[in-house]
Design a protein around this motif. Structure first.
Motif, mmCIF file in Angstrom:
data_model
loop_
_atom_site.group_PDB
_atom_site.id
_atom_site.type_symbol
_atom_site.label_atom_id
_atom_site.label_comp_id
_atom_site.label_asym_id
_atom_site.label_seq_id
_atom_site.Cartn_x
_atom_site.Cartn_y
_atom_site.Cartn_z
ATOM 1 N N PRO A 109 -4.463 0.415 -1.526
ATOM 2 C CA PRO A 109 -3.076 0.642 -1.923
ATOM 3 C C PRO A 109 -2.263 -0.643 -1.790
ATOM 4 O O PRO A 109 -2.566 -1.495 -0.954
ATOM 5 C CB PRO A 109 -2.603 1.688 -0.911
ATOM 6 C CG PRO A 109 -3.424 1.414 0.311
ATOM 7 C CD PRO A 109 -4.747 0.898 -0.159
ATOM 8 N N GLY A 110 -1.233 -0.759 -2.586
ATOM 9 C CA GLY A 110 -0.351 -1.917 -2.486
ATOM 10 C C GLY A 110 0.535 -1.818 -1.260
ATOM 11 O O GLY A 110 1.175 -0.793 -1.029
ATOM 12 N N CYS A 111 0.573 -2.898 -0.478
ATOM 13 C CA CYS A 111 1.418 -2.962 0.719
ATOM 14 C C CYS A 111 2.106 -4.317 0.747
ATOM 15 O O CYS A 111 1.431 -5.347 0.806
ATOM 16 C CB CYS A 111 0.573 -2.836 1.983
ATOM 17 S SG CYS A 111 -0.297 -1.275 2.159
ATOM 18 N N ILE A 112 3.446 -4.305 0.698
ATOM 19 C CA ILE A 112 4.152 -5.585 0.724
ATOM 20 C C ILE A 112 5.138 -5.675 1.885
ATOM 21 O O ILE A 112 5.780 -6.699 2.068
ATOM 22 C CB ILE A 112 4.923 -5.849 -0.596
ATOM 23 C CG1 ILE A 112 5.647 -4.589 -1.043
ATOM 24 C CG2 ILE A 112 4.022 -6.381 -1.687
ATOM 25 C CD1 ILE A 112 6.827 -4.849 -1.903
ATOM 26 N N THR A 113 5.251 -4.588 2.668
ATOM 27 C CA THR A 113 6.167 -4.619 3.818
ATOM 28 C C THR A 113 5.385 -4.238 5.073
ATOM 29 O O THR A 113 4.345 -3.566 4.985
ATOM 30 C CB THR A 113 7.313 -3.601 3.665
ATOM 31 O OG1 THR A 113 6.732 -2.281 3.672
ATOM 32 C CG2 THR A 113 8.091 -3.804 2.383
ATOM 33 N N VAL A 128 -5.876 -4.235 1.921
ATOM 34 C CA VAL A 128 -4.869 -3.629 1.048
ATOM 35 C C VAL A 128 -4.522 -4.598 -0.076
ATOM 36 O O VAL A 128 -4.751 -5.799 0.019
ATOM 37 C CB VAL A 128 -3.577 -3.265 1.826
ATOM 38 C CG1 VAL A 128 -3.853 -2.185 2.849
ATOM 39 C CG2 VAL A 128 -2.944 -4.497 2.478
ATOM 40 N N LYS A 129 -3.970 -4.028 -1.140
ATOM 41 C CA LYS A 129 -3.498 -4.849 -2.253
ATOM 42 C C LYS A 129 -2.123 -5.413 -1.873
ATOM 43 O O LYS A 129 -1.390 -4.804 -1.087
ATOM 44 C CB LYS A 129 -3.396 -3.962 -3.500
ATOM 45 C CG LYS A 129 -2.869 -4.646 -4.750
ATOM 46 C CD LYS A 129 -2.989 -3.706 -5.957
ATOM 47 C CE LYS A 129 -2.150 -4.211 -7.122
ATOM 48 N NZ LYS A 129 -2.927 -4.347 -8.358
ATOM 49 N N VAL A 152 -6.089 -6.723 9.344
ATOM 50 C CA VAL A 152 -5.882 -6.385 7.931
ATOM 51 C C VAL A 152 -6.014 -7.618 7.034
ATOM 52 O O VAL A 152 -5.549 -8.708 7.383
ATOM 53 C CB VAL A 152 -4.472 -5.765 7.731
ATOM 54 C CG1 VAL A 152 -4.219 -5.441 6.268
ATOM 55 C CG2 VAL A 152 -4.337 -4.519 8.567
ATOM 56 N N LYS A 153 -6.681 -7.425 5.902
ATOM 57 C CA LYS A 153 -6.764 -8.496 4.914
ATOM 58 C C LYS A 153 -6.175 -8.013 3.587
ATOM 59 O O LYS A 153 -5.992 -6.815 3.385
ATOM 60 C CB LYS A 153 -8.204 -8.948 4.754
ATOM 61 C CG LYS A 153 -8.706 -9.624 6.035
ATOM 62 C CD LYS A 153 -9.872 -10.515 5.813
ATOM 63 C CE LYS A 153 -10.171 -11.263 7.096
ATOM 64 N NZ LYS A 153 -11.294 -12.165 6.973
ATOM 65 N N PHE A 154 -5.895 -8.973 2.717
ATOM 66 C CA PHE A 154 -5.119 -8.663 1.516
ATOM 67 C C PHE A 154 -5.837 -9.073 0.230
ATOM 68 O O PHE A 154 -6.623 -10.007 0.214
ATOM 69 C CB PHE A 154 -3.764 -9.381 1.586
ATOM 70 C CG PHE A 154 -2.896 -8.894 2.711
ATOM 71 C CD1 PHE A 154 -1.948 -7.906 2.504
ATOM 72 C CD2 PHE A 154 -3.054 -9.391 4.010
ATOM 73 C CE1 PHE A 154 -1.162 -7.436 3.544
ATOM 74 C CE2 PHE A 154 -2.275 -8.927 5.065
ATOM 75 C CZ PHE A 154 -1.326 -7.940 4.827
#
Ligand code: 3PG
Length: 212
Positions: A109-113, A128-129, A152-154
């Motif tokens: 899933p997209g995570c930006i915060t 995560v994306k 966590v990696k992105f």
């Protein structure tokens, strides 16, 4: 990391594909395979996505195909039934994430915060994306987000291209980048699969050079 995440890391780039017509799925898969990148995130932005995934996975068994822009549970089911090996969403939708986890389907899933990353961590996700990467600060934001969430990696997508790929892949918090720069919609529409193959070859070489 899951087996699927490790495979994505090994490949380094996930071509983000938008197909308007499923007839382009086979020639595109051929160009990707011949270019050395037998992988695609086929986005559910078009009605051709499900059939395209089916064609790619059936006719090119070496292809590692996932579904992108997955916004509903129904799309998860259709993607997996068509042969998708992983699910990608632009944002963090707890319903979709929980559904995938309950079915043992790899999900990014997209995570930006920090709040979104926290939701992912709570559910045991390790990758995560990060979308749209360029607009949300690129590598420096990823580094800042990764600091408290050490496990966590992105996978950044959105604005990644041959020019800035080295900046992204040079960060040890980034497993791989997604992008459409080598599979642009116009090239697909105009049937320029040789051009796509050349761009894919260039991207594969870039990853090899960056990781030397
Ligand atoms: C995605 O869904 O990951 C992005 O649309 C890909 O972004 P790009 O077209 O800027 O590569």
């Amino acid at each position: 990391m899951s087996e699927v995440a490790e495979k994505i890391q090994e490949i380094g780039i996930v071509p983000v594909v938008v197909l308007n017509d499923a007839k382009d799925a086979a020639p595109l898969a051929k160009a990707l395979c011949e270019g050395g990148l037998p992988c695609a995130e086929v986005t559910f932005r078009t009605d051709a996505a499900e059939e395209s995934i089916r064609i790619m996975t059936k006719e090119f068994p070496q292809m590692f195909v996932g579904a992108g822009t997955v916004l509903t549970i129904g799309q998860v089911d259709r993607a997996v039934e068509a042969g998708a090996k992983f699910i990608v969403s632009p944002g963090f939708d707890p319903e979709i994430v929980d559904y995938c986890i309950s079915k043992d389907i790899p999900v990014f899933p997209g995570c930006i915060t920090p709040s979104e990353v926290a939701q992912a961590v709570k559910r045991g996700l390790k990758v995560v994306k990060f979308f749209p990467a360029a607009q949300f600060g690129g590598v420096s934001t990823i580094k800042a987000l990764a600091a408290p969430y050490v496990g966590v990696k992105f996978m950044p997508t959105g604005g990644v291209n041959a020019k800035n790929l080295a900046d992204y892949l040079g960060c040890d918090k980034i497993v791989a980048c997604g992008g459409s720069w080598m599979v642009k919609g116009d090239l697909v529409k105009e049937g320029k699969f040789d051009e796509i193959k050349a761009l894919v070859e260039e991207a594969v070489q870039l990853v090899a050079d960056i990781r030397k």
